[in-house]
Design a protein around this motif. Structure first.
Motif, PDB file in Angstrom:
ATOM      1  N   LYS A   5       0.814  -1.214   0.000  1.00 12.18           N
ATOM      2  CA  LYS A   5       0.000   0.000   0.000  1.00 12.18           C
ATOM      3  C   LYS A   5       0.848   1.266   0.000  1.00 12.18           C
ATOM      4  O   LYS A   5       0.355   2.354  -0.273  1.00 12.18           O
ATOM      5  CB  LYS A   5      -0.950  -0.015   1.199  1.00 12.18           C
ATOM      6  N   GLN A   6       2.113   1.150   0.315  1.00 11.96           N
ATOM      7  CA  GLN A   6       2.997   2.310   0.340  1.00 11.96           C
ATOM      8  C   GLN A   6       3.924   2.355  -0.873  1.00 11.96           C
ATOM      9  O   GLN A   6       4.798   3.216  -0.953  1.00 11.96           O
ATOM     10  CB  GLN A   6       3.843   2.296   1.626  1.00 11.96           C
ATOM     11  N   SER A   7       3.745   1.437  -1.835  1.00 16.15           N
ATOM     12  CA  SER A   7       4.672   1.325  -2.961  1.00 16.15           C
ATOM     13  C   SER A   7       4.031   1.811  -4.261  1.00 16.15           C
ATOM     14  O   SER A   7       2.835   1.643  -4.478  1.00 16.15           O
ATOM     15  CB  SER A   7       5.121  -0.129  -3.134  1.00 16.15           C
ATOM     16  N   HIS A   8       4.873   2.398  -5.124  1.00 16.26           N
ATOM     17  CA  HIS A   8       4.469   2.788  -6.470  1.00 16.26           C
ATOM     18  C   HIS A   8       5.337   2.013  -7.459  1.00 16.26           C
ATOM     19  O   HIS A   8       6.550   2.218  -7.527  1.00 16.26           O
ATOM     20  CB  HIS A   8       4.647   4.296  -6.676  1.00 16.26           C
ATOM     21  N   PHE A   9       4.702   1.103  -8.205  1.00 15.54           N
ATOM     22  CA  PHE A   9       5.411   0.300  -9.191  1.00 15.54           C
ATOM     23  C   PHE A   9       5.049   0.791 -10.594  1.00 15.54           C
ATOM     24  O   PHE A   9       3.868   0.985 -10.906  1.00 15.54           O
ATOM     25  CB  PHE A   9       5.026  -1.175  -9.069  1.00 15.54           C
ATOM     26  N   HIS A  10       6.068   0.952 -11.431  1.00 14.92           N
ATOM     27  CA  HIS A  10       5.824   1.275 -12.835  1.00 14.92           C
ATOM     28  C   HIS A  10       6.239   0.071 -13.671  1.00 14.92           C
ATOM     29  O   HIS A  10       7.385  -0.391 -13.607  1.00 14.92           O
ATOM     30  CB  HIS A  10       6.623   2.501 -13.268  1.00 14.92           C
ATOM     31  N   PHE A  11       5.290  -0.451 -14.468  1.00 15.82           N
ATOM     32  CA  PHE A  11       5.515  -1.656 -15.262  1.00 15.82           C
ATOM     33  C   PHE A  11       5.793  -1.275 -16.711  1.00 15.82           C
ATOM     34  O   PHE A  11       4.934  -0.709 -17.390  1.00 15.82           O
ATOM     35  CB  PHE A  11       4.287  -2.569 -15.207  1.00 15.82           C
ATOM     36  N   MET A  12       6.993  -1.583 -17.175  1.00  9.51           N
ATOM     37  CA  MET A  12       7.370  -1.289 -18.553  1.00  9.51           C
ATOM     38  C   MET A  12       7.073  -2.520 -19.420  1.00  9.51           C
ATOM     39  O   MET A  12       7.518  -3.627 -19.113  1.00  9.51           O
ATOM     40  CB  MET A  12       8.857  -0.931 -18.628  1.00  9.51           C
ATOM     41  N   GLY A  13       6.296  -2.317 -20.501  1.00 10.01           N
ATOM     42  CA  GLY A  13       5.839  -3.450 -21.286  1.00 10.01           C
ATOM     43  C   GLY A  13       4.668  -4.123 -20.612  1.00 10.01           C
ATOM     44  O   GLY A  13       4.511  -5.349 -20.652  1.00 10.01           O
ATOM     45  N   ILE A  14       3.811  -3.316 -20.007  1.00  9.88           N
ATOM     46  CA  ILE A  14       2.732  -3.824 -19.157  1.00  9.88           C
ATOM     47  C   ILE A  14       1.697  -4.638 -19.930  1.00  9.88           C
ATOM     48  O   ILE A  14       0.912  -5.364 -19.337  1.00  9.88           O
ATOM     49  CB  ILE A  14       2.051  -2.644 -18.413  1.00  9.88           C
ATOM     50  N   GLY A  15       1.695  -4.555 -21.250  1.00 12.03           N
ATOM     51  CA  GLY A  15       0.712  -5.282 -22.034  1.00 12.03           C
ATOM     52  C   GLY A  15       0.978  -6.763 -22.179  1.00 12.03           C
ATOM     53  O   GLY A  15       0.119  -7.497 -22.657  1.00 12.03           O
ATOM     54  N   GLY A  16       2.165  -7.231 -21.772  1.00 13.01           N
ATOM     55  CA  GLY A  16       2.462  -8.664 -21.863  1.00 13.01           C
ATOM     56  C   GLY A  16       1.577  -9.469 -20.933  1.00 13.01           C
ATOM     57  O   GLY A  16       1.092  -8.969 -19.909  1.00 13.01           O
ATOM     58  N   HIS A  17       1.375 -10.743 -21.251  1.00 12.30           N
ATOM     59  CA  HIS A  17       0.453 -11.569 -20.474  1.00 12.30           C
ATOM     60  C   HIS A  17       0.877 -11.708 -19.016  1.00 12.30           C
ATOM     61  O   HIS A  17       0.103 -11.420 -18.098  1.00 12.30           O
ATOM     62  CB  HIS A  17       0.325 -12.957 -21.109  1.00 12.30           C
ATOM     63  N   GLY A  18       2.098 -12.179 -18.782  1.00 13.61           N
ATOM     64  CA  GLY A  18       2.535 -12.402 -17.406  1.00 13.61           C
ATOM     65  C   GLY A  18       2.635 -11.125 -16.604  1.00 13.61           C
ATOM     66  O   GLY A  18       2.134 -11.026 -15.482  1.00 13.61           O
ATOM     67  N   ILE A  19       3.257 -10.113 -17.182  1.00 17.22           N
ATOM     68  CA  ILE A  19       3.485  -8.869 -16.459  1.00 17.22           C
ATOM     69  C   ILE A  19       2.173  -8.142 -16.177  1.00 17.22           C
ATOM     70  O   ILE A  19       2.014  -7.490 -15.130  1.00 17.22           O
ATOM     71  CB  ILE A  19       4.482  -7.976 -17.227  1.00 17.22           C
ATOM     72  N   SER A  20       1.200  -8.241 -17.085  1.00 17.49           N
ATOM     73  CA  SER A  20      -0.081  -7.576 -16.868  1.00 17.49           C
ATOM     74  C   SER A  20      -0.849  -8.207 -15.714  1.00 17.49           C
ATOM     75  O   SER A  20      -1.525  -7.510 -14.943  1.00 17.49           O
ATOM     76  CB  SER A  20      -0.929  -7.613 -18.143  1.00 17.49           C
ATOM     77  N   SER A  21      -0.748  -9.525 -15.578  1.00 20.73           N
ATOM     78  CA  SER A  21      -1.446 -10.187 -14.477  1.00 20.73           C
ATOM     79  C   SER A  21      -0.838  -9.791 -13.143  1.00 20.73           C
ATOM     80  O   SER A  21      -1.560  -9.536 -12.163  1.00 20.73           O
ATOM     81  CB  SER A  21      -1.408 -11.712 -14.646  1.00 20.73           C
ATOM     82  N   VAL A  22       0.491  -9.695 -13.073  1.00 22.39           N
ATOM     83  CA  VAL A  22       1.148  -9.308 -11.826  1.00 22.39           C
ATOM     84  C   VAL A  22       0.842  -7.846 -11.497  1.00 22.39           C
ATOM     85  O   VAL A  22       0.667  -7.480 -10.324  1.00 22.39           O
ATOM     86  CB  VAL A  22       2.663  -9.556 -11.917  1.00 22.39           C
ATOM     87  N   ALA A  23       0.755  -6.993 -12.521  1.00 22.47           N
ATOM     88  CA  ALA A  23       0.392  -5.594 -12.294  1.00 22.47           C
ATOM     89  C   ALA A  23      -0.969  -5.496 -11.618  1.00 22.47           C
ATOM     90  O   ALA A  23      -1.163  -4.718 -10.669  1.00 22.47           O
ATOM     91  CB  ALA A  23       0.397  -4.838 -13.614  1.00 22.47           C
ATOM     92  N   GLN A  24      -1.925  -6.286 -12.101  1.00 20.39           N
ATOM     93  CA  GLN A  24      -3.259  -6.234 -11.512  1.00 20.39           C
ATOM     94  C   GLN A  24      -3.280  -6.827 -10.105  1.00 20.39           C
ATOM     95  O   GLN A  24      -4.018  -6.354  -9.235  1.00 20.39           O
ATOM     96  CB  GLN A  24      -4.251  -6.953 -12.423  1.00 20.39           C
ATOM     97  N   MET A  25      -2.459  -7.848  -9.856  1.00 17.40           N
ATOM     98  CA  MET A  25      -2.371  -8.407  -8.509  1.00 17.40           C
ATOM     99  C   MET A  25      -1.833  -7.362  -7.528  1.00 17.40           C
ATOM    100  O   MET A  25      -2.353  -7.202  -6.420  1.00 17.40           O
ATOM    101  CB  MET A  25      -1.469  -9.646  -8.508  1.00 17.40           C
TER     102      MET A  25
END
Length: 502
Positions: A2-22
């Motif tokens: 709750k205190q972290s800000h993550f920026h996902f580069m290439g967020i449209g990929g299958h694996g990375i997009s699922s982790v972004a939503q988690m």
């Protein structure tokens, strides 16, 4: 989180997009970017995540970590976001590393191995869902029932697909691990088989041995895989429980003496002609405090012995969790597969170049290793014996094609027509190491093709392959389109029913 800000580069990929939503669901601030719009980027926005198109160092303002895919540092080391993050001292993590953090405090069930990871992980996930265990799941393919490649649950259980490439699975510390097959893979990363096997050994030794869960540390191992047996020989001092599964009558098991009184789940009375079904027995069940498995026949909608193996692996793990056998059988009977794993995209009449062809079946499959290709074609032949089988394959990466060249030569023997398209480079650059024509020329010398019982053809680009297939299709054909690259576009274009200019 709750205190972290993550920026996902290439967020449209299958694996990375699922982790972004988690991460987003767990309260982290999540932003992302990608080179182009996609269904995934649109879905992420709909979920409330800010996604930008294009890369820029400005995206790094106020973030705690930059999340990337493993291929980024190899393919795009000069990426402005990556360089700026490194210069500023911002932590750079792979999405697999972050996934490992999201798993903390969970009873993790991981599925690893060279073949069938996505299917086995999905089967296991659905078994827990149907039993009311409400797991969180992360899978390497879209699951139709989830409408995504992940599921957010509220229980202690977390099921995931554990990939060995780049040592990704070292970030996971499961309580139970299914190891479904081991043979040399990813030659662009692992120098040899020994290094590959060592990676699996370290993964097992890094499992959760101390967590307070209603399940002791356990590996569920395919006794029919020589690589899995090699791994077990390295793990004689590992303190956890080893449980085996096997296809009854497999010659491999006859050559290997299982550890004395091992718990063994065995599939027997297997039917593959026209349908896929089997029964299960548990050897040494009483000595291990495990109930005998009912003798009722289990049915599968997907064809082939390899799907029986996947089902048996998932069933073994779920049964050890205490899930009722009848519930497991119902889940397997209703399982229709995952996206691009023997996914039937079309059955029936098909309009091709202005002509209506009756009874055409188009299947998309992710198979790209020689073993998986051969199993997929052979399973198709047995399940659909009256059809002409056309195998369309796109080799994946130059190094893999070169390393497994000899194995590829026999992989298409069960096909009536084989079409090999150009190699998909993925994270590699073409240095002239090998060409698809080399495969075609050698396969053409094999008895079945040299004797003209079957045909082998060079397809060229994806567009050229589509046109060649259009010209060859006949009523009643069963077409299996295989590969891990963009070969799925062959199916998309065939279904568009329009002339394709090449």
């Amino acid at each position: 989180m709750k205190q972290s800000h993550f920026h996902f580069m290439g967020i449209g990929g299958h694996g990375i997009s699922s982790v972004a939503q988690m991460a987003f669901q767990q309260g982290a601030k999540v932003t992302g970017c990608d080179r182009s719009e996609s269904a995934n980027t649109r879905a992420l926005r709909e979920a409330g995540i800010s996604v930008s198109i294009g890369h820029s160092a400005e995206h790094l303002e106020g973030i705690d970590a930059l999340i990337i895919s493993p291929a980024v540092t190899a393919l795009d080391p000069e990426n402005p976001e990556l360089l700026e993050a490194q210069q500023r001292g911002i932590r750079v993590m792979t999405w697999q590393e972050l996934l490992g953090q999201l798993m903390q405090g969970k009873c993790v069930l991981s599925v690893c191995g060279v073949h069938g990871k996505s299917t086995t992980t999905t089967m296991l996930s659905l078994m827990l869902v149907d039993a009311g265990l409400d797991p969180t799941c992360e899978i390497g393919a879209v699951v139709p029932r989830f409408g995504a490649n992940y599921r957010l649950g509220q229980s202690q259980y977390f099921v995931n697909e554990a990939d060995e490439f780049n040592h990704n699975f070292w970030h996971y510390h499961p309580r139970l691990a299914v190891i479904n097959a081991i043979e040399y893979e990813h030659p662009e990363f692992f120098p040899d088989y020994e290094a590959f096997l060592t990676a699996f050994e370290r993964f097992v030794r890094g499992m959760d041995l101390t967590g307070d869960w209603p399940l002791e540390p356990t590996i569920v191992v395919n006794a029919d895989s020589q690589g899995c047996r090699d791994l077990c020989e390295r793990l004689v001092d590992w303190p956890g429980r080893t449980v085996f599964y096997s296809i009854a009558g497999e010659k491999n098991l006859a050559d290997w003496e299982l550890p004395r009184k091992s718990l063994l789940f065995e599939a027997y009375d297997i039917e593959l002609e026209g349908q896929t079904s089997f029964r299960v027995r548990v050897r040494n069940a009483e000595a291990h405090g495990v109930a005998a498995f009912p003798e009722e026949r289990i049915t599968l909608q997907l064809p082939g012995l390899h799907y029986v193996q996947n089902a048996l692996a998932a069933l073994s793990a779920a049964y050890l969790l205490g899930i009722d056998a009848a519930s497991l059988a119902r889940t397997l009977a209703g399982f229709t597969g995952t996206r691009r794993r023997f996914e039937i995209r079309h059955q029936g009449a098909l309009q091709v170049q202005g002509k209506q062809l009756a009874d055409i079946t188009l299947v998309d499959d992710y198979a790209h290793h020689p073993t998986a290709i051969a199993l997929t074609i052979e399973a198709t032949r047995k399940r659909y014996p009256g059809s002409r089988v056309l195998a369309v394959y796109q080799p994946h990466m130059y190094s893999r094609t070169k390393t497994f060249f000899e194995q590829f030569l026999s992989a298409f023997d069960a096909a009536d027509v084989a079409i090999i398209s150009d190699i998909y480079p993925a994270r590699e650059v073409d240095t002239g190491l090998i060409h698809s024509r080399d495969l075609v020329n050698e396969i053409a010398q094999r008895p079945r093709f040299a004797g003209q019982e079957a045909r082998i053809l060079y397809g060229g680009t994806v567009r050229e392959t589509v046109q060649l297939l259009r010209e060859m299709l006949q009523p009643g054909d069963f077409v299996v389109i295989m590969g891990a690259g963009d070969i799925y576009m062959v199916t998309e274009l065939l279904l568009q029913d329009r002339a394709y200019q090449v």
